[in-house]
Design a protein around this motif. Structure first.
Motif, PDB file in Angstrom:
ATOM      1  N   LEU A   1       0.741  -1.284   0.223  1.00 48.97           N
ATOM      2  CA  LEU A   1      -0.093   0.095   0.033  1.00 48.97           C
ATOM      3  C   LEU A   1       0.895   1.176  -0.078  1.00 48.97           C
ATOM      4  O   LEU A   1       0.484   2.243  -0.557  1.00 48.97           O
ATOM      5  CB  LEU A   1      -0.879  -0.003   1.314  1.00 48.97           C
ATOM      6  CG  LEU A   1      -2.141  -1.069   1.315  1.00 48.97           C
ATOM      7  CD1 LEU A   1      -3.248  -0.817   2.329  1.00 48.97           C
ATOM      8  CD2 LEU A   1      -2.638  -1.241  -0.007  1.00 48.97           C
ATOM      9  N   GLY A   2       1.779   1.228   0.702  1.00 46.36           N
ATOM     10  CA  GLY A   2       2.930   2.241   0.627  1.00 46.36           C
ATOM     11  C   GLY A   2       3.357   2.685  -0.641  1.00 46.36           C
ATOM     12  O   GLY A   2       3.518   3.796  -1.020  1.00 46.36           O
ATOM     13  N   ALA A   3       3.617   1.699  -1.497  1.00 46.49           N
ATOM     14  CA  ALA A   3       4.229   1.840  -2.962  1.00 46.49           C
ATOM     15  C   ALA A   3       3.236   2.583  -3.707  1.00 46.49           C
ATOM     16  O   ALA A   3       3.322   3.009  -4.534  1.00 46.49           O
ATOM     17  CB  ALA A   3       4.621   0.372  -3.564  1.00 46.49           C
ATOM     18  N   ILE A   4       1.796   2.084  -3.358  1.00 48.28           N
ATOM     19  CA  ILE A   4       0.778   2.735  -4.281  1.00 48.28           C
ATOM     20  C   ILE A   4       0.607   4.148  -3.632  1.00 48.28           C
ATOM     21  O   ILE A   4       0.641   5.227  -4.442  1.00 48.28           O
ATOM     22  CB  ILE A   4      -0.555   2.141  -3.918  1.00 48.28           C
ATOM     23  CG1 ILE A   4      -0.446   0.445  -4.420  1.00 48.28           C
ATOM     24  CG2 ILE A   4      -1.759   2.489  -4.616  1.00 48.28           C
ATOM     25  CD1 ILE A   4      -1.631  -0.288  -4.149  1.00 48.28           C
ATOM     26  N   TYR A   5       0.487   4.347  -2.419  1.00 45.84           N
ATOM     27  CA  TYR A   5       0.322   5.710  -1.843  1.00 45.84           C
ATOM     28  C   TYR A   5       1.266   6.761  -2.014  1.00 45.84           C
ATOM     29  O   TYR A   5       0.863   7.790  -2.569  1.00 45.84           O
ATOM     30  CB  TYR A   5       0.546   5.389  -0.299  1.00 45.84           C
ATOM     31  CG  TYR A   5       0.068   6.729   0.751  1.00 45.84           C
ATOM     32  CD1 TYR A   5      -1.296   7.223   0.889  1.00 45.84           C
ATOM     33  CD2 TYR A   5       0.918   7.317   1.316  1.00 45.84           C
ATOM     34  CE1 TYR A   5      -1.254   8.212   1.712  1.00 45.84           C
ATOM     35  CE2 TYR A   5       1.144   8.592   1.795  1.00 45.84           C
ATOM     36  CZ  TYR A   5      -0.410   8.956   2.091  1.00 45.84           C
ATOM     37  OH  TYR A   5      -0.407   9.966   3.012  1.00 45.84           O
ATOM     38  N   HIS A   6       2.634   6.544  -2.089  1.00 43.71           N
ATOM     39  CA  HIS A   6       3.616   7.541  -2.054  1.00 43.71           C
ATOM     40  C   HIS A   6       3.733   7.717  -3.660  1.00 43.71           C
ATOM     41  O   HIS A   6       4.165   8.892  -3.807  1.00 43.71           O
ATOM     42  CB  HIS A   6       4.844   7.118  -1.332  1.00 43.71           C
ATOM     43  CG  HIS A   6       4.741   7.096  -0.042  1.00 43.71           C
ATOM     44  ND1 HIS A   6       4.806   8.140   0.762  1.00 43.71           N
ATOM     45  CD2 HIS A   6       4.929   6.179   0.963  1.00 43.71           C
ATOM     46  CE1 HIS A   6       4.674   7.757   2.068  1.00 43.71           C
ATOM     47  NE2 HIS A   6       4.814   6.326   2.110  1.00 43.71           N
ATOM     48  N   ASN A   7       3.839   6.897  -4.441  1.00 44.31           N
ATOM     49  CA  ASN A   7       3.971   7.127  -5.605  1.00 44.31           C
ATOM     50  C   ASN A   7       2.843   7.539  -6.559  1.00 44.31           C
ATOM     51  O   ASN A   7       3.178   7.886  -7.917  1.00 44.31           O
ATOM     52  CB  ASN A   7       4.647   5.493  -6.389  1.00 44.31           C
ATOM     53  CG  ASN A   7       6.095   5.308  -5.705  1.00 44.31           C
ATOM     54  OD1 ASN A   7       7.031   6.024  -5.875  1.00 44.31           O
ATOM     55  ND2 ASN A   7       5.899   4.248  -4.966  1.00 44.31           N
ATOM     56  N   LEU A   8       1.716   7.842  -6.327  1.00 45.80           N
ATOM     57  CA  LEU A   8       0.920   8.483  -6.775  1.00 45.80           C
ATOM     58  C   LEU A   8       0.321   9.796  -6.419  1.00 45.80           C
ATOM     59  O   LEU A   8      -0.491  10.473  -6.834  1.00 45.80           O
ATOM     60  CB  LEU A   8      -0.531   7.595  -6.768  1.00 45.80           C
ATOM     61  CG  LEU A   8      -0.637   6.293  -7.537  1.00 45.80           C
ATOM     62  CD1 LEU A   8      -1.864   5.456  -7.141  1.00 45.80           C
ATOM     63  CD2 LEU A   8      -0.250   6.372  -9.088  1.00 45.80           C
ATOM     64  N   ALA A   9       1.171  10.253  -5.158  1.00 48.47           N
ATOM     65  CA  ALA A   9       1.108  11.532  -4.879  1.00 48.47           C
ATOM     66  C   ALA A   9       0.914  12.845  -5.667  1.00 48.47           C
ATOM     67  O   ALA A   9       0.293  13.740  -5.300  1.00 48.47           O
ATOM     68  CB  ALA A   9       2.127  11.837  -3.753  1.00 48.47           C
ATOM     69  N   GLN A  10       1.694  12.689  -6.781  1.00 45.56           N
ATOM     70  CA  GLN A  10       1.604  13.932  -7.724  1.00 45.56           C
ATOM     71  C   GLN A  10       0.517  13.786  -8.803  1.00 45.56           C
ATOM     72  O   GLN A  10       0.440  14.950  -9.596  1.00 45.56           O
ATOM     73  CB  GLN A  10       2.982  14.166  -8.523  1.00 45.56           C
ATOM     74  CG  GLN A  10       3.264  13.035  -9.277  1.00 45.56           C
ATOM     75  CD  GLN A  10       4.717  13.043  -9.820  1.00 45.56           C
ATOM     76  OE1 GLN A  10       4.960  14.245 -10.331  1.00 45.56           O
ATOM     77  NE2 GLN A  10       5.678  11.869  -9.992  1.00 45.56           N
ATOM     78  N   TYR A  11      -0.568  12.922  -8.571  1.00 42.65           N
ATOM     79  CA  TYR A  11      -1.584  12.863  -9.666  1.00 42.65           C
ATOM     80  C   TYR A  11      -3.027  13.080  -8.857  1.00 42.65           C
ATOM     81  O   TYR A  11      -3.049  12.541  -7.738  1.00 42.65           O
ATOM     82  CB  TYR A  11      -1.636  11.495 -10.034  1.00 42.65           C
ATOM     83  CG  TYR A  11      -0.211  11.421 -10.930  1.00 42.65           C
ATOM     84  CD1 TYR A  11       0.027  12.108 -12.310  1.00 42.65           C
ATOM     85  CD2 TYR A  11       0.617  10.554 -10.640  1.00 42.65           C
ATOM     86  CE1 TYR A  11       1.150  11.862 -12.889  1.00 42.65           C
ATOM     87  CE2 TYR A  11       2.002  10.295 -11.262  1.00 42.65           C
ATOM     88  CZ  TYR A  11       2.077  11.027 -12.261  1.00 42.65           C
ATOM     89  OH  TYR A  11       3.216  10.935 -13.188  1.00 42.65           O
ATOM     90  N   GLU A  12      -3.785  13.702  -9.536  1.00 40.59           N
ATOM     91  CA  GLU A  12      -5.175  13.783  -9.110  1.00 40.59           C
ATOM     92  C   GLU A  12      -6.165  12.686  -9.437  1.00 40.59           C
ATOM     93  O   GLU A  12      -6.915  12.343  -8.738  1.00 40.59           O
ATOM     94  CB  GLU A  12      -5.786  15.345  -9.385  1.00 40.59           C
ATOM     95  CG  GLU A  12      -5.105  16.417  -8.754  1.00 40.59           C
ATOM     96  CD  GLU A  12      -5.373  16.420  -7.396  1.00 40.59           C
ATOM     97  OE1 GLU A  12      -6.402  16.093  -7.001  1.00 40.59           O
ATOM     98  OE2 GLU A  12      -4.501  16.604  -6.512  1.00 40.59           O
ATOM     99  N   THR A  13      -6.241  12.623 -10.592  1.00 32.86           N
ATOM    100  CA  THR A  13      -7.269  11.300 -11.111  1.00 32.86           C
ATOM    101  C   THR A  13      -6.595  10.598 -12.279  1.00 32.86           C
ATOM    102  O   THR A  13      -5.606  10.993 -12.636  1.00 32.86           O
ATOM    103  CB  THR A  13      -8.425  11.929 -11.759  1.00 32.86           C
ATOM    104  OG1 THR A  13      -7.872  12.884 -12.922  1.00 32.86           O
ATOM    105  CG2 THR A  13      -9.413  12.789 -10.906  1.00 32.86           C
ATOM    106  N   ILE A  14      -7.283   9.607 -12.692  1.00 30.61           N
ATOM    107  CA  ILE A  14      -6.894   8.717 -13.707  1.00 30.61           C
ATOM    108  C   ILE A  14      -7.528   9.226 -14.863  1.00 30.61           C
ATOM    109  O   ILE A  14      -9.043   9.088 -15.192  1.00 30.61           O
ATOM    110  CB  ILE A  14      -7.079   7.282 -13.697  1.00 30.61           C
ATOM    111  CG1 ILE A  14      -6.225   6.721 -12.349  1.00 30.61           C
ATOM    112  CG2 ILE A  14      -6.811   6.544 -14.867  1.00 30.61           C
ATOM    113  CD1 ILE A  14      -6.401   5.124 -12.303  1.00 30.61           C
ATOM    114  N   PRO A  15      -7.021  10.017 -16.022  1.00 32.19           N
ATOM    115  CA  PRO A  15      -7.801  10.487 -17.141  1.00 32.19           C
ATOM    116  C   PRO A  15      -8.837   9.487 -17.731  1.00 32.19           C
ATOM    117  O   PRO A  15      -8.152   8.339 -17.967  1.00 32.19           O
ATOM    118  CB  PRO A  15      -6.881  10.884 -17.878  1.00 32.19           C
ATOM    119  CG  PRO A  15      -5.540  11.371 -17.037  1.00 32.19           C
ATOM    120  CD  PRO A  15      -5.559  10.334 -15.943  1.00 32.19           C
ATOM    121  N   GLY A  16      -9.894   9.728 -17.960  1.00 29.51           N
ATOM    122  CA  GLY A  16     -10.659   8.763 -18.582  1.00 29.51           C
ATOM    123  C   GLY A  16     -11.241   7.714 -17.938  1.00 29.51           C
ATOM    124  O   GLY A  16     -11.966   6.712 -18.690  1.00 29.51           O
TER     125      GLY A  16
END
Ligand code: GDD
Ligand code: MG
Length: 430
Positions: free
Chosen positions: A342-357
Motif C-alpha cells: 500500500l505504501g508503494a501505491i500511496y507514495h508514488n501516486l502523490a503527484q496525480y489527481e485522477t486517472i484521466p478517462g
C-alpha cells in the motif's frame, strides 16, 4: 493446456489489463479453440499444444529466489521447472563457515543438473563480485551503504536475477519468477506452463510488452479442528487487491485486479529492464503503479520525471488450478507485506489527481482512504506517521548492463556464478 479466453480488458493509455483467465486443464493436446461448460454457462477456451508451450519455455528464464528453504524444498521446485527453461537460483541463504547453505544448494543443483541436463545457474545475493558488477553498472542504489553488498530483500534478489538473465537475451525473451518456498513442485510446473500459455496468447514482444501474473487456485490452511480450509485469497492479497481495484475499477464491486501480489509472474526481459522496481515485497504491487504512471498518468504532464513507455503493455492475469502449499507467514510478516504494497501505491501516486478517462473518484481521496485504513490496521510507521515508503530502484536498462556483464565475466570464480547444467557453459566465461 486449456485456458479460458478473456473477454474483457481495461485500458489506461498504453496499459491494458485483462480480466482473470482460468486454467481449465494443464494437460496438453492440440492447438485450437473450443467452448467449455463452466457450471453457470458456456465459455470460450483456447488450447495450447506441448510444442507451442515448449517453444515459449525454451525462450524463458525462470528465476527462483530463495532464502531459508531447505535443500529438499528447493530441489522439489527446481526439478519441476519444465526442462526447456533456463533456471537461475538467486539465493540469500546463510553462508556460515561450518554450514554454508549456498554451497550445499550448488552441490544439489550440480547433481540434479548432471542427471537432467537442465541449464541451471546459481548466484548468491551477497556475492562481492555481483555487488561490484552493479557498482560498475551505475546501479548503486541496490548496494547497502554500510557494507557495499547487494541489499537484502526479495525484490533485490529478483533484480539480480534479471541482471544475470539479461545476458541471455539473444536466445531468451521472457523471464518468470517462481518462489522457492513451495512444498508442491508440480504446482511450479503448472505456473511455468501458464506463463507460456499467457505469452502464446499475446502479440509478439516486438509489438507489445507483456506480463503474466498468476493467482493461485487456493492456499490450504490447516485449521485447529484438523480440517483444511482452501482459502482463495491470501491475507495480504485480499488487502492490496481491494485497493488496486478501488484505483482501477472504482465504480465496480468486482475483483478485476486479482494479482496485486503475484509472487509468481513473468514478463518480457525487455520490459523487466524498463520497469522501475520496488524493494522487497512491494515489487509486485508497484508494477501496476509504474505501468500506470508511465503508460498513462505521466503522458502530457510537464515536470514528471517518469520516462514514458515505448509501446503498449498487456497484463494477463491467470488463475491456476493447483493449490499453493507454502510456509505460511505470521501476522507481523503479512502486515509488513501489505503495508509495503500500500505504501508503494500511496507514495508514488502523490503527484496525480485522477486517472484521466476513468471513473476514478480521485487519487487524493483514495490516498486519504488508504492512509486511514493503514492507521486503523497497524500499517503506519512511527515516528513519521506515514505508510512505509519502499525504495524504488531505477530501471535496470538505464544502468550500464554491458559493464555489469564485464565484471561478472572477468576471471573465473566458480562460487560467484555457479554454472550447473550442460548448455549454460560459456556464459559469463565461467
Ligand atoms: N533471494 C532472495 N532474497 N529471496 C528471498 C528474500 C531475499 O532477501 N526474501 C525472501 N525470499 C524468497 C523466499 O525464500 C521465498 O522463496 C520467496 O522469496 C517468497 O518469500 P516469502 O517470505 O516466503 O514470502 P511470502 O510467501 O509471504 O509472500 C509471497 O507471496 C506473496 C503473495 O501472497 C511473495 O512472493 C510475495 O512477494 C508475494 O507478494
Ligand atoms: Mg512464502
Amino acid at each position: 493446456m486449456k485456458v479460458t479466453r478473456p473477454n474483457q480488458s481495461r485500458s489506461f493509455g498504453l496499459l491494458h489489463i485483462t480480466e482473470e483467465i482460468q486454467v481449465l486443464d494443464s494437460q496438453c493436446g492440440l492447438n485450437g479453440t473450443g467452448v467449455v461448460e463452466n457450471g453457470s454457462g458456456k465459455e470460450e477456451a483456447v488450447y495450447f499444444s506441448n510444442e507451442t508451450l515448449e517453444e515459449v519455455l525454451a525462450q524463458t528464464v525462470i528465476v527462483v529466489p530463495c532464502k531459508d528453504e531447505t535443500l529438499e524444498v528447493i530441489r522439489g521446485v527446481v526439478s519441476k521447472i519444465p526442462a526447456p527453461c533456463l533456471v537461475i537460483l538467486v539465493s540469500n541463504s546463510e553462508r556460515g563457515v561450518d554450514d554454508d547453505q549456498y554451497l550445499q544448494q550448488v552441490e544439489m543443483l550440480k547433481t540434479f543438473g548432471a542427471s537432467s541436463g537442465q541449464q541451471i545457474l546459481a548466484i548468491h545475493q551477497k556475492d562481492p563480485r555481483a555487488a561490484r558488477a552493479f557498482q560498475a553498472s551505475g546501479m548503486t542504489e541496490l548496494l547497502d551503504s554500510k557494507d557495499g553488498t547487494i541489499r537484502n530483500g526479495k525484490g533485490e534478489g529478483m533484480l539480480l536475477g534479471i541482471a544475470v538473465a539479461s545476458a541471455f537475451r539473444d536466445t531468451h525473451r521472457y523471464i518468470g519468477f517462481v518462489d522457492a518456498d513451495n512444498f508442491d513442485g508440480d504446482s511450479a510446473n503448472e505456473y511455468c506452463k501458464a506463463f507460456a500459455a499467457g505469452f502464446a496468447m499475446c502479440p509478439s514482444p516486438d509489438v507489445e510488452h507483456s506480463m503474466v501474473r498468476l493467482r493461485w487456485a487456493s492456499k490450504p490452511k490447516l485449521r485447529e479442528d484438523g480440517h483444511y480450509e482452501f482459502v482463495t485469497e491470501g491475507r495480504c492479497s485480499r488487502i492490496v487487491n481491494s485497493w488496486l481495484n478501488k484505483l482501477f475499477t472504482p465504480t465496480e464491486s468486482n475483483s478485476f485486479v486479482s494479482t496485486g501480489n503475484a509472487g509468481e509472474h513473468a514478463l518480457t526481459i525487455d520490459l523487466a529492464l524498463k520497469l522501475r522496481m520496488a524493494a522487497g515485497y512491494a515489487i509486485e504491487p508497484y508494477h501496476f503503479i509504474d505501468l500506470l504512471e508511465r503508460g498513462h498518468l505521466a503522458v502530457n504532464r510537464n515536470g514528471v520525471s517518469a520516462q514514458l513507455l515505448d509501446k503498449p503493455v498487456r497484463i494477463l492475469q491467470i488463475r491456476t488450478r493447483s493449490p499453493h502449499y507454502h510456509q505460511s507467514g505470521g501476522p507481523e510478516h503479512i502486515r509488513k507485506m501489505w503495508a509495503a504494497g500500500l505504501g508503494a501505491i500511496y507514495h508514488n501516486l502523490a503527484q496525480y489527481e485522477t486517472i484521466p478517462g476513468s471513473a476514478s473518484g480521485g487519487i487524493s481521496q483514495l490516498r486519504q482512504d488508504i492512509h486511514k485504513f493503514a492507521a486503523e490496521n497497524g500499517g503506519i510507521q512511527h515516528p513519521t506517521g506515514e505508510l512505509p515508503r519502499p525504495r524504488i530502484y531505477p530501471a535496470l536498462g538505464d544502468a550500464n548492463m554491458a559493464k555489469f556483464r564485464d565484471v561478472m565475466e572477468a576471471g573465473s570464480v566458480p562460487t560467484t556464478l555457479a554454472v550447473v547444467g550442460l548448455g549454460a557453459k560459456g556464459q559469463f566465461g565461467v
